[in-house]
Scaffold this motif. Sequence first.
Motif, PDB file in Angstrom:
ATOM      1  N   MET A  34      34.765  19.666  23.077  1.00 26.32           N
ATOM      2  CA  MET A  34      34.615  18.190  22.725  1.00 26.32           C
ATOM      3  C   MET A  34      33.212  18.025  22.865  1.00 26.32           C
ATOM      4  N   ASN A  35      32.659  17.247  21.816  1.00 22.66           N
ATOM      5  CA  ASN A  35      30.998  16.760  21.990  1.00 22.66           C
ATOM      6  C   ASN A  35      30.980  15.608  22.687  1.00 22.66           C
ATOM      7  N   THR A  36      29.914  15.582  23.544  1.00 22.41           N
ATOM      8  CA  THR A  36      29.533  14.227  24.135  1.00 22.41           C
ATOM      9  C   THR A  36      29.025  13.258  23.224  1.00 22.41           C
ATOM     10  N   ARG A  37      29.445  11.943  22.953  1.00 21.94           N
ATOM     11  CA  ARG A  37      28.895  11.080  22.136  1.00 21.94           C
ATOM     12  C   ARG A  37      27.713  10.526  23.075  1.00 21.94           C
ATOM     13  N   SER A  38      26.788  10.316  22.322  1.00 28.23           N
ATOM     14  CA  SER A  38      25.393  10.066  22.848  1.00 28.23           C
ATOM     15  C   SER A  38      24.678   8.855  22.053  1.00 28.23           C
ATOM     16  N   THR A  39      24.041   7.707  22.740  1.00 27.04           N
ATOM     17  CA  THR A  39      23.542   6.576  22.303  1.00 27.04           C
ATOM     18  C   THR A  39      22.267   6.527  22.925  1.00 27.04           C
ATOM     19  N   THR A  40      21.159   6.343  22.527  1.00 20.38           N
ATOM     20  CA  THR A  40      19.822   6.153  23.219  1.00 20.38           C
ATOM     21  C   THR A  40      19.301   4.831  22.976  1.00 20.38           C
ATOM     22  N   LEU A  41      18.839   4.280  23.980  1.00 21.95           N
ATOM     23  CA  LEU A  41      18.130   2.949  24.199  1.00 21.95           C
ATOM     24  C   LEU A  41      16.865   3.107  24.485  1.00 21.95           C
ATOM     25  N   ASP A  42      15.777   2.210  23.865  1.00 22.72           N
ATOM     26  CA  ASP A  42      14.284   2.412  24.207  1.00 22.72           C
ATOM     27  C   ASP A  42      13.839   1.162  24.660  1.00 22.72           C
ATOM     28  N   ILE A  43      13.309   0.683  25.772  1.00 23.29           N
ATOM     29  CA  ILE A  43      12.604  -0.177  26.282  1.00 23.29           C
ATOM     30  C   ILE A  43      11.169  -0.215  26.912  1.00 23.29           C
ATOM     31  N   SER A  44      10.384  -1.119  26.807  1.00 30.62           N
ATOM     32  CA  SER A  44       9.136  -1.211  27.327  1.00 30.62           C
ATOM     33  C   SER A  44       8.818  -2.361  27.892  1.00 30.62           C
ATOM     34  N   VAL A  45       8.720  -2.226  29.375  1.00 33.48           N
ATOM     35  CA  VAL A  45       8.865  -3.370  30.209  1.00 33.48           C
ATOM     36  C   VAL A  45       7.730  -3.164  31.377  1.00 33.48           C
ATOM     37  N   GLU A  46       7.636  -4.339  32.083  1.00 34.75           N
ATOM     38  CA  GLU A  46       6.708  -4.438  33.296  1.00 34.75           C
ATOM     39  C   GLU A  46       7.364  -3.482  34.421  1.00 34.75           C
ATOM     40  N   ARG A  47       6.622  -2.901  35.243  1.00 42.26           N
ATOM     41  CA  ARG A  47       7.074  -1.869  36.160  1.00 42.26           C
ATOM     42  C   ARG A  47       8.001  -2.919  37.290  1.00 42.26           C
ATOM     43  N   ARG A  48       7.496  -4.165  37.489  1.00 40.68           N
ATOM     44  CA  ARG A  48       8.681  -4.938  38.411  1.00 40.68           C
ATOM     45  C   ARG A  48       9.989  -5.221  37.652  1.00 40.68           C
ATOM     46  N   ALA A  49      10.026  -5.196  36.381  1.00 44.99           N
ATOM     47  CA  ALA A  49      11.110  -5.650  35.674  1.00 44.99           C
ATOM     48  C   ALA A  49      12.221  -4.321  35.390  1.00 44.99           C
ATOM     49  N   ILE A  50      11.684  -3.338  35.758  1.00 43.67           N
ATOM     50  CA  ILE A  50      12.404  -2.098  35.449  1.00 43.67           C
ATOM     51  C   ILE A  50      14.020  -2.118  35.940  1.00 43.67           C
ATOM     52  N   LYS A  51      14.028  -2.413  37.257  1.00 42.72           N
ATOM     53  CA  LYS A  51      15.547  -2.268  37.786  1.00 42.72           C
ATOM     54  C   LYS A  51      16.251  -3.378  37.274  1.00 42.72           C
ATOM     55  N   GLU A  52      16.042  -4.525  36.836  1.00 47.56           N
ATOM     56  CA  GLU A  52      16.823  -5.458  36.331  1.00 47.56           C
ATOM     57  C   GLU A  52      17.173  -5.345  35.059  1.00 47.56           C
ATOM     58  N   CYS A  53      16.299  -4.728  34.122  1.00 49.42           N
ATOM     59  CA  CYS A  53      16.525  -4.448  32.727  1.00 49.42           C
ATOM     60  C   CYS A  53      17.382  -3.378  32.425  1.00 49.42           C
ATOM     61  N   VAL A  54      17.237  -2.314  33.235  1.00 47.80           N
ATOM     62  CA  VAL A  54      18.200  -1.092  33.493  1.00 47.80           C
ATOM     63  C   VAL A  54      19.446  -1.587  33.887  1.00 47.80           C
ATOM     64  N   SER A  55      19.597  -2.382  34.956  1.00 46.48           N
ATOM     65  CA  SER A  55      20.872  -2.860  35.478  1.00 46.48           C
ATOM     66  C   SER A  55      21.613  -3.781  34.288  1.00 46.48           C
ATOM     67  N   ALA A  56      20.615  -4.559  33.783  1.00 45.40           N
ATOM     68  CA  ALA A  56      21.380  -5.488  32.835  1.00 45.40           C
ATOM     69  C   ALA A  56      22.124  -4.778  31.875  1.00 45.40           C
ATOM     70  N   LEU A  57      21.691  -3.492  31.380  1.00 45.32           N
ATOM     71  CA  LEU A  57      22.130  -2.735  30.236  1.00 45.32           C
ATOM     72  C   LEU A  57      23.401  -1.833  30.784  1.00 45.32           C
ATOM     73  N   PHE A  58      23.198  -1.253  31.857  1.00 43.56           N
ATOM     74  CA  PHE A  58      24.286  -0.616  32.105  1.00 43.56           C
ATOM     75  C   PHE A  58      25.400  -1.352  32.809  1.00 43.56           C
ATOM     76  N   HIS A  59      25.266  -2.480  33.291  1.00 42.94           N
ATOM     77  CA  HIS A  59      26.370  -3.547  33.712  1.00 42.94           C
ATOM     78  C   HIS A  59      26.997  -3.895  32.188  1.00 42.94           C
ATOM     79  N   THR A  60      26.376  -4.200  31.176  1.00 44.12           N
ATOM     80  CA  THR A  60      27.036  -4.470  30.039  1.00 44.12           C
ATOM     81  C   THR A  60      27.977  -3.245  29.538  1.00 44.12           C
TER      82      THR A  60
END
Length: 218
Positions: free
Chosen positions: A1-27
């Motif tokens: 079975m092939n793994t279905r893969s989706t790639t998302l690209d973001i450019s953010v301030e260092r201090r915003a990394i945690k909340e931006c990644v969390s926002a997408l993973f929580h979604t």
Amino acid sequence: MNTRSTTLDISVERRAIKECVSALFHTILFQRSFPKVSCKRPGAYSFGSIGFQDVDCDFVDFTHVRCSSDKLNADLLKAVTEFHAEMRNVDDRESGQIRLEFYETKKGWLRSEYVAWEEWIINVNTTKYTVERDHQLTRLSSRDQLASCTETIVEAMNRADYVPKMPQTDDELGFVFDLSYEEIMPFQFKVSHSITGDSSAPLGGAMRKFLQGTFAYS
């Protein structure tokens, strides 16, 4: 079975990394979680209810939804915080990749096999600013990027692609779902990450290995 893969690209301030990644993973996890289920008999299920929370980001003008599960939130925060810390603590680390994989357990004769069926990859590049105007532009750009990524997530979720079949008995639920959460049953998942010092450099091939450097929640 092939793994279905989706790639998302973001450019953010260092201090915003945690909340931006969390926002997408929580979604993603909100869409890949079920309320508690019990199988009364093969093919007959009893569902509870799943709660949700609206979360406002601190450094980006963006609101996202997450499951009402303290343990899930803590587990995801732990993984994302380590990634965030590595991105922030070394000055020349300009880019990184963090991955959320969903898998199911296939029972074999001698041992169980863990088969990934879906992965979400977030490529993170850090941005710097020298004047306040650049800061405001970066904040707006990050908001737009998160909105665009959320649209991509919704579109991908609405496609008629593979997801594991609902188990027929309670004994089989653990092969598909993570049963360690009191309120919900997300599909089994793992989080892993990789950091690079140059945003133009290729990411390490070790990230392709399913179990290397991962955080397993069980």
